[in-house]
Scaffold this motif. Structure first.
Motif, PDB file in Angstrom:
ATOM      1  N   PHE A   1      61.844  29.602  77.146  1.00 64.34           N
ATOM      2  CA  PHE A   1      62.789  29.984  76.106  1.00 64.34           C
ATOM      3  C   PHE A   1      62.546  29.161  74.859  1.00 64.34           C
ATOM      4  CE2 PHE A   1      66.985  29.352  74.062  1.00 64.34           C
ATOM      5  CZ  PHE A   1      67.299  30.676  73.801  1.00 64.34           C
TER       6      PHE A   1
ATOM      7  N   ALA B   1      53.970  33.365  81.288  1.00 59.68           N
ATOM      8  CA  ALA B   1      55.243  33.462  80.590  1.00 59.68           C
ATOM      9  C   ALA B   1      55.490  32.223  79.737  1.00 59.68           C
ATOM     10  CB  ALA B   1      56.351  33.598  81.621  1.00 59.68           C
ATOM     11  N   HIS B   2      56.145  32.410  78.614  1.00 63.40           N
ATOM     12  CA  HIS B   2      56.543  31.288  77.770  1.00 63.40           C
ATOM     13  C   HIS B   2      58.002  30.944  78.016  1.00 63.40           C
ATOM     14  CE1 HIS B   2      53.182  31.415  74.564  1.00 63.40           C
ATOM     15  NE2 HIS B   2      52.881  30.679  75.603  1.00 63.40           N
TER      16      HIS B   2
ATOM     17  N   ASN C   1      70.505  44.147  70.260  1.00 63.10           N
ATOM     18  CA  ASN C   1      70.676  44.730  71.592  1.00 63.10           C
ATOM     19  C   ASN C   1      69.978  43.929  72.678  1.00 63.10           C
ATOM     20  OD1 ASN C   1      72.220  46.960  70.755  1.00 63.10           O
ATOM     21  ND2 ASN C   1      70.356  48.054  70.154  1.00 63.10           N
ATOM     22  N   GLY C   2      69.681  42.679  72.391  1.00 64.95           N
ATOM     23  CA  GLY C   2      68.994  41.848  73.377  1.00 64.95           C
ATOM     24  C   GLY C   2      67.541  42.230  73.563  1.00 64.95           C
ATOM     25  N   ASN C   3      67.010  43.004  72.616  1.00 65.07           N
ATOM     26  CA  ASN C   3      65.641  43.525  72.738  1.00 65.07           C
ATOM     27  C   ASN C   3      64.761  42.891  71.654  1.00 65.07           C
ATOM     28  OD1 ASN C   3      63.704  45.223  73.855  1.00 65.07           O
ATOM     29  ND2 ASN C   3      64.114  46.843  72.368  1.00 65.07           N
ATOM     30  N   PRO C   4      64.080  41.787  71.965  1.00 64.16           N
ATOM     31  CA  PRO C   4      63.367  41.029  70.923  1.00 64.16           C
ATOM     32  C   PRO C   4      62.035  41.644  70.487  1.00 64.16           C
ATOM     33  CG  PRO C   4      63.111  39.948  73.044  1.00 64.16           C
ATOM     34  CD  PRO C   4      63.973  41.149  73.274  1.00 64.16           C
ATOM     35  N   LYS C   5      61.621  42.718  71.111  1.00 65.46           N
ATOM     36  CA  LYS C   5      60.302  43.293  70.858  1.00 65.46           C
ATOM     37  C   LYS C   5      60.055  43.616  69.375  1.00 65.46           C
ATOM     38  CE  LYS C   5      56.695  46.243  71.616  1.00 65.46           C
ATOM     39  NZ  LYS C   5      55.374  45.758  71.270  1.00 65.46           N
ATOM     40  N   ASN C   6      61.020  44.266  68.739  1.00 62.38           N
ATOM     41  CA  ASN C   6      60.786  44.704  67.366  1.00 62.38           C
ATOM     42  C   ASN C   6      61.298  43.710  66.323  1.00 62.38           C
ATOM     43  OD1 ASN C   6      59.595  47.109  68.255  1.00 62.38           O
ATOM     44  ND2 ASN C   6      61.599  48.051  68.503  1.00 62.38           N
TER      45      ASN C   6
ATOM     46  N   LEU D   1      58.567  32.614  85.535  1.00 61.19           N
ATOM     47  CA  LEU D   1      59.163  31.388  85.021  1.00 61.19           C
ATOM     48  C   LEU D   1      60.563  31.166  85.608  1.00 61.19           C
ATOM     49  CD1 LEU D   1      57.877  29.504  82.842  1.00 61.19           C
ATOM     50  CD2 LEU D   1      59.642  30.352  81.333  1.00 61.19           C
TER      51      LEU D   1
ATOM     52  N   GLU E   1      50.362  40.040  71.983  1.00 60.83           N
ATOM     53  CA  GLU E   1      50.785  38.729  72.474  1.00 60.83           C
ATOM     54  C   GLU E   1      49.603  37.798  72.706  1.00 60.83           C
ATOM     55  OE1 GLU E   1      52.520  39.150  76.524  1.00 60.83           O
ATOM     56  OE2 GLU E   1      52.003  41.251  76.230  1.00 60.83           O
ATOM     57  N   PHE E   2      48.398  38.289  72.470  1.00 57.99           N
ATOM     58  CA  PHE E   2      47.216  37.468  72.694  1.00 57.99           C
ATOM     59  C   PHE E   2      46.573  36.968  71.396  1.00 57.99           C
ATOM     60  CE2 PHE E   2      47.637  40.509  76.166  1.00 57.99           C
ATOM     61  CZ  PHE E   2      47.787  39.633  77.217  1.00 57.99           C
TER      62      PHE E   2
ATOM     63  N   ILE F   1      56.112  40.278  84.070  1.00 57.60           N
ATOM     64  CA  ILE F   1      55.223  39.109  84.143  1.00 57.60           C
ATOM     65  C   ILE F   1      55.511  38.077  83.051  1.00 57.60           C
ATOM     66  CG2 ILE F   1      53.320  40.040  82.743  1.00 57.60           C
ATOM     67  CD1 ILE F   1      51.466  38.850  84.975  1.00 57.60           C
ATOM     68  N   GLY F   2      56.095  38.529  81.943  1.00 54.23           N
ATOM     69  CA  GLY F   2      56.361  37.615  80.840  1.00 54.23           C
ATOM     70  C   GLY F   2      57.585  36.737  81.032  1.00 54.23           C
ATOM     71  N   TRP F   3      58.355  36.959  82.075  1.00 51.69           N
ATOM     72  CA  TRP F   3      59.584  36.170  82.224  1.00 51.69           C
ATOM     73  C   TRP F   3      59.962  35.857  83.662  1.00 51.69           C
ATOM     74  CZ3 TRP F   3      63.971  39.253  83.903  1.00 51.69           C
ATOM     75  CH2 TRP F   3      63.735  40.644  83.913  1.00 51.69           C
TER      76      TRP F   3
ATOM     77  N   ALA G   1      62.691  34.304  78.965  1.00 51.64           N
ATOM     78  CA  ALA G   1      63.221  33.576  80.123  1.00 51.64           C
ATOM     79  C   ALA G   1      64.386  32.711  79.661  1.00 51.64           C
ATOM     80  CB  ALA G   1      62.123  32.737  80.750  1.00 51.64           C
TER      81      ALA G   1
ATOM     82  N   GLU H   1      69.057  49.175  76.996  1.00 51.48           N
ATOM     83  CA  GLU H   1      68.648  49.094  75.592  1.00 51.48           C
ATOM     84  C   GLU H   1      67.586  48.018  75.384  1.00 51.48           C
ATOM     85  OE1 GLU H   1      71.884  50.095  72.531  1.00 51.48           O
ATOM     86  OE2 GLU H   1      72.922  49.134  74.187  1.00 51.48           O
ATOM     87  N   GLN H   2      67.185  47.386  76.484  1.00 53.26           N
ATOM     88  CA  GLN H   2      66.165  46.345  76.394  1.00 53.26           C
ATOM     89  C   GLN H   2      64.871  46.836  77.014  1.00 53.26           C
ATOM     90  OE1 GLN H   2      68.769  43.408  78.362  1.00 53.26           O
ATOM     91  NE2 GLN H   2      68.180  42.007  76.730  1.00 53.26           N
ATOM     92  N   ASN H   3      63.768  46.478  76.377  1.00 51.64           N
ATOM     93  CA  ASN H   3      62.466  46.807  76.922  1.00 51.64           C
ATOM     94  C   ASN H   3      62.109  45.750  77.969  1.00 51.64           C
ATOM     95  OD1 ASN H   3      59.734  47.155  77.396  1.00 51.64           O
ATOM     96  ND2 ASN H   3      59.273  47.693  75.270  1.00 51.64           N
TER      97      ASN H   3
ATOM     98  N   LYS I   1      68.883  31.872  69.520  1.00 53.13           N
ATOM     99  CA  LYS I   1      68.037  33.058  69.328  1.00 53.13           C
ATOM    100  C   LYS I   1      68.893  34.314  69.237  1.00 53.13           C
ATOM    101  CE  LYS I   1      63.930  31.317  71.645  1.00 53.13           C
ATOM    102  NZ  LYS I   1      62.843  31.643  72.566  1.00 53.13           N
TER     103      LYS I   1
ATOM    104  N   HIS J   1      47.710  35.366  80.452  1.00 52.11           N
ATOM    105  CA  HIS J   1      48.596  34.571  79.622  1.00 52.11           C
ATOM    106  C   HIS J   1      49.972  34.588  80.248  1.00 52.11           C
ATOM    107  CE1 HIS J   1      49.732  33.381  75.266  1.00 52.11           C
ATOM    108  NE2 HIS J   1      49.956  32.459  76.145  1.00 52.11           N
TER     109      HIS J   1
ATOM    110  N   PRO K   1      52.140  49.025  68.226  1.00 55.91           N
ATOM    111  CA  PRO K   1      53.060  49.882  67.477  1.00 55.91           C
ATOM    112  C   PRO K   1      52.319  51.013  66.755  1.00 55.91           C
ATOM    113  CG  PRO K   1      53.439  47.575  66.944  1.00 55.91           C
ATOM    114  CD  PRO K   1      52.212  47.620  67.783  1.00 55.91           C
TER     115      PRO K   1
ATOM    116  N   PRO L   1      57.768  44.742  64.054  1.00 49.65           N
ATOM    117  CA  PRO L   1      56.801  44.447  65.105  1.00 49.65           C
ATOM    118  C   PRO L   1      55.541  43.835  64.485  1.00 49.65           C
ATOM    119  CG  PRO L   1      57.678  46.659  65.395  1.00 49.65           C
ATOM    120  CD  PRO L   1      58.198  46.154  64.089  1.00 49.65           C
ATOM    121  N   GLN L   2      55.024  42.833  65.095  1.00 48.88           N
ATOM    122  CA  GLN L   2      53.784  42.184  64.688  1.00 48.88           C
ATOM    123  C   GLN L   2      53.891  41.265  63.469  1.00 48.88           C
ATOM    124  OE1 GLN L   2      50.979  45.476  64.232  1.00 48.88           O
ATOM    125  NE2 GLN L   2      50.423  45.273  66.381  1.00 48.88           N
TER     126      GLN L   2
ATOM    127  N   TYR M   1      59.497  42.934  77.532  1.00 54.20           N
ATOM    128  CA  TYR M   1      59.624  41.841  76.570  1.00 54.20           C
ATOM    129  C   TYR M   1      60.980  41.168  76.646  1.00 54.20           C
ATOM    130  CZ  TYR M   1      55.612  44.345  74.738  1.00 54.20           C
ATOM    131  OH  TYR M   1      54.405  44.971  74.628  1.00 54.20           O
TER     132      TYR M   1
END
Lengths: 461, 300
Positions: free
Chosen positions: A461, A458-459, A323-328, B92, A424-425, B87-89, B64, B56-58, A319, A456, B228, A376-377, B61
């Motif tokens: 990895f 956590a998922h 920047n380790g920020n998967p949100k966008n 777990l 996320e839903f 709660i998302g990580w 895990a 730099e991470q939110n 994966k 909902h 967004p 995003p989305q 999100y």
């Protein structure tokens, strides 16, 4: 008399005033000036005091806040640690529906060389519901966690209720050990542990369809151990009842078991990976029935396998997130390979006289997929599947009727999908397959929604 | 003679058993850099810290990842925000770690927002309102007052885990609190021009900073928390921003800057990207001072 006296006094005062008038105006002016500067000074002083008071008020309000915080802390000292809703289990309901269009009849579907069982197949054409899942989970007490997943599935107009998962799991047993017991999805492979609603495509990889009838789950126990190292190392084993496809038969003790190992880690802050190997075996399978080859042979003839079966699995997942920020934006690649060897007898039930053959099975397959969330989305992905088999036996006709003849065909499939994920839903997916599972090549189109109500969790990895 | 020797050894053994083992180091798993920074200041040489996220991470999100499970496996103490931020990580990680020390309810499971009133607690809980936190706004590290109380509680936790070094922990807390309180006075006067100013934010995660500095939040770029920015929502903001005297458009470094830049283009209001958490190795005091300086100097 009295009035006269008052009048005299007034006149006298007025006279005196008029006499001193000139010099007195000057005096008054001076006095006024003094007064004026006095008042100005006083106003400045007052302003200062006002400012100080305001500052004090601000400080006081801060102090009040501190005191309030402290009071609340006192009150809440015994409050619950959990952020989850009070004692209630987390309940979620997954709604899944689709519109599907296939070039070929769904009933004609086969994977030459693989005897299909479980839920293997294309599903229904047109509008239909997929899996409607009811999931409940909670920490049971300080030692156990529990979860159950009930699946409602529509098969030819009849609602089937399936208990897909119902297990308990230890919490912090110590030394990195976790024990799970009940019905659960095996840790073999990568995708197997994930629920269908968490998959990136509307259908299972061909190899999952061919070997497991979509997913491998059974009743049993699992023990896993996470090593105390910076590199993630997990090893585990599972013992199963072994009565469900792809095992089978009434088992007095352990009918199937697995062993697995996973390693994983990060490379810098943007890349992460996981790799796994696994082995599944069932040495005493009896009466594992599967759907046969639809044409040729009586419709009532059901292939049944008895013997032993071994599966080896390998998976790798990578994966990337800027920047380790998967949100966008993020990217995910996964590859899985499985091979199965089987040895035993295949019989066609309901045939008279009973048709039987020895069977030496050798099947394998892999898929690779990449999914890119480009904004995003929005996500898009591609997947490629390929299977291979080489089965032999004493009676090739019987093997053929059992669907175990590969007909000289290599099953392949290419898939592409586009997803809109408003939150996320919720998720809406468009998927196209170019399917060469069997000799009649066909295209498939899915429009699918997968939404979840309620909490909902956590998922993985 | 022999009896007294036995007695003495028994006493010695008893003392040896009673005295608690001194940790060589308390291994801390900090979910966010602010808690890493705080725990480092309070734990000093007695703690070794792993920070699960960077600024730099939110933190909403995070996945895990296997590496995080491996770190959680070995942690003696978890220092996280709570209030559903992770709660998302985090649940777990805790479940998969097989580590008894950090399970919910254990002293090694520290959540900053526990035992604290939170601002922005929604009156109505409905997912149509976006990604809202039932417990309230979790970003308490932006409130210097609340941070002080978190510091006190972290110290209590460190003491309970590692009694042998409790004097050091108490001393560290005293040093930290004294400096922090002095800085609070300085920051308040430094930031006095900000009182009453209006800002536009990307996401509603600056609530505690706004409250402490007396800033007004005019609007958010996100139409709903976690959703967004949409072009229709942004166009709606243009007139609203033009009618009001807006000081700046504030967003966190990990948020997409496109929406803020667009609104700035249309309205002439300056944008400001702030680090939502300290940088790696940065002290909390330095980071917070940096935030306030950046805010104060925005239009100069």
């Amino acid at each position: 008399m009295r009035t006269t006296l008052l009048a005299t006094v007034v006149v006298a005062v007025l006279n005196v005033n008029s006499v001193f008038a000139a010099s007195d105006i000057e005096l008054l002016k001076q006095q006024l000036g003094v007064l004026k500067s006095n008042y100005e000074q006083r106003i400045v002083a007052l302003e200062k005091r006002l400012e100080q008071a305001e500052n004090k008020a601000v400080q006081a309000s801060d102090k009040v806040q501190v005191v309030e915080n402290k009071m609340v802390q006192q009150e809440k000292k015994v409050a619950s640690f959990s952020t989850k809703s009070n004692f209630n289990p987390d309940i979620s309901l997954i709604l899944d529906g689709r519109f599907a269009s296939f070039d070929n009849e769904a009933d004609d579907y086969e994977l030459p060389g693989f005897a299909l069982g479980g839920e293997a197949g294309l599903g229904e054409e047109g509008f239909s519901l997929g899996h409607t899942e009811l999931v409940m989970s909670a920490t049971i007490d300080n030692l156990f966690f529990g979860k159950a997943t009930i699946v409602l599935d529509d098969h030819d107009g009849e609602i089937e209720l399936e208990l897909e998962e119902a297990y308990i799991q230890t919490l912090g047993l110590g030394h990195g050990v976790t024990v799970k017991a009940g019905r659960f999805a095996s840790n073999l492979g990568y995708l197997n542990e994930q629920h269908e609603h968490a998959w990136d495509f509307a259908d299972a990889p061909l190899i999952y369809r061919g070997l497991f009838g979509n997913r491998l789950y059974d009743d049993g126990v699992q023990i896993s151990y996470v090593a105390p190292t910076d590199l993630f190392i997990e090893v585990g084993a599972e013992a199963f009842r072994g009565s469900r496809f792809p095992a089978g038969g009434e088992q007095a003790d352990v009918g199937a078991w697995t062993a697995y190992a996973n390693v994983g880690g990060d490379i810098g802050i943007e890349h992460s990976w996981q790799m796994g190997v696994g082995h599944w075996r069932a040495d005493d399978i009896e009466d594992r029935t599967s759907g046969g080859h639809s044409h040729g042979g009586g419709a009532d003839e059901i292939p049944s396998f008895a013997g032993d079966s071994h599966i080896n699995a390998f998976d790798v997942v990578y994966k990337w997130a800027p920047n380790g920020n998967p949100k966008n934006r993020n990217f995910k690649f996964q590859f899985e390979y499985f091979e199965r060897e089987e040895d035993g007898v295949v019989a066609l039930l309901n045939s008279a006289p009973l048709e039987e053959t020895s069977y030496d099975g050798d099947q394998s397959g892999w898929y690779a997929q990449g999914v890119y969330q480009f904004k995003p989305q929005w996500r898009m992905g591609v997947r490629y599947d390929e299977l291979d088999s080489s089965n032999s036996g004493s009676d090739f006709d019987v093997l053929g009727e059992a669907g175990l003849d590969n007909e000289g065909h290599t099953p392949k499939r290419f898939s592409a999908m586009l997803e809109w994920v408003p939150s996320e839903f919720s998720r809406i997916r468009l998927q196209y397959n170019h399917d060469e599972s069997y000799e009649d090549t066909g295209d498939q189109l899915f429009i699918q929604y997968t939404h979840s109500l309620g909490s909902h969790g956590a998922h993985a990895f | 003679m022999l009896i007294s020797l036995v007695k003495r050894s028994v006493i010695a053994l008893g003392i040896g058993l009673l005295s608690l083992p001194a940790y060589s180091e308390v291994r801390v798993f900090a979910c966010e850099p602010e808690w890493a920074s705080l725990t480092q200041a309070l734990g000093g040489e007695h703690v070794s810290i792993y920070t699960a996220t960077s600024n730099e991470q939110n933190p909403h999100y995070i996945q895990a990842r296997p590496s995080l499970i491996a770190k959680a496996r070995r942690a003696d103490l978890l220092v996280c925000t709570g209030a559903e931020l992770e709660i998302g990580w985090l649940p777990l990680l805790i479940r998969k770690s097989g580590n008894p020390a950090i399970q919910v309810g254990q002293k090694g499971h520290f959540l900053a927002t526990d035992t604290m009133t939170l601002l922005g607690k929604p009156a109505v809980l409905d997912r149509s309102l976006g990604d809202i936190h039932a417990a309230g706004n979790p970003h308490v590290h932006l409130d210097p007052e609340r941070l002080l109380t978190v510091a006190e509680r972290v110290t209590q936790t460190l003491v309970s885990i590692d009694v042998a070094n409790s004097e050091d922990y108490q001393r560290n807390l005293a040093v930290f609190s004294e400096e922090w309180k002095e800085k609070m006075v300085a920051w308040r006067s430094l930031a006095s021009p900000l009182r009453g100013q209006s800002i536009v934010v990307h996401h509603d995660n600056w609530l505690y900073l706004q409250q402490w500095l007396g800033l007004n939040k005019l609007a958010a770029l996100e139409p709903k928390p976690g959703v967004p920015p949409t072009s229709s929502h942004l166009s709606g903001l243009v007139s609203q921003v033009k009618q009001t005297d807006v000081y700046g458009i504030v967003y966190a470094n990990y948020q997409d800057k496109k929406a803020a830049d667009w609104l700035s283009d249309k309205t002439g209001v300056a944008t400001l990207a702030l680090d939502f958490s300290p940088a790696s190795g940065e002290r909390l005091v330095q980071w917070y001072e940096r935030l306030i300086n950046q805010l104060v100097q925005l239009n100069h």
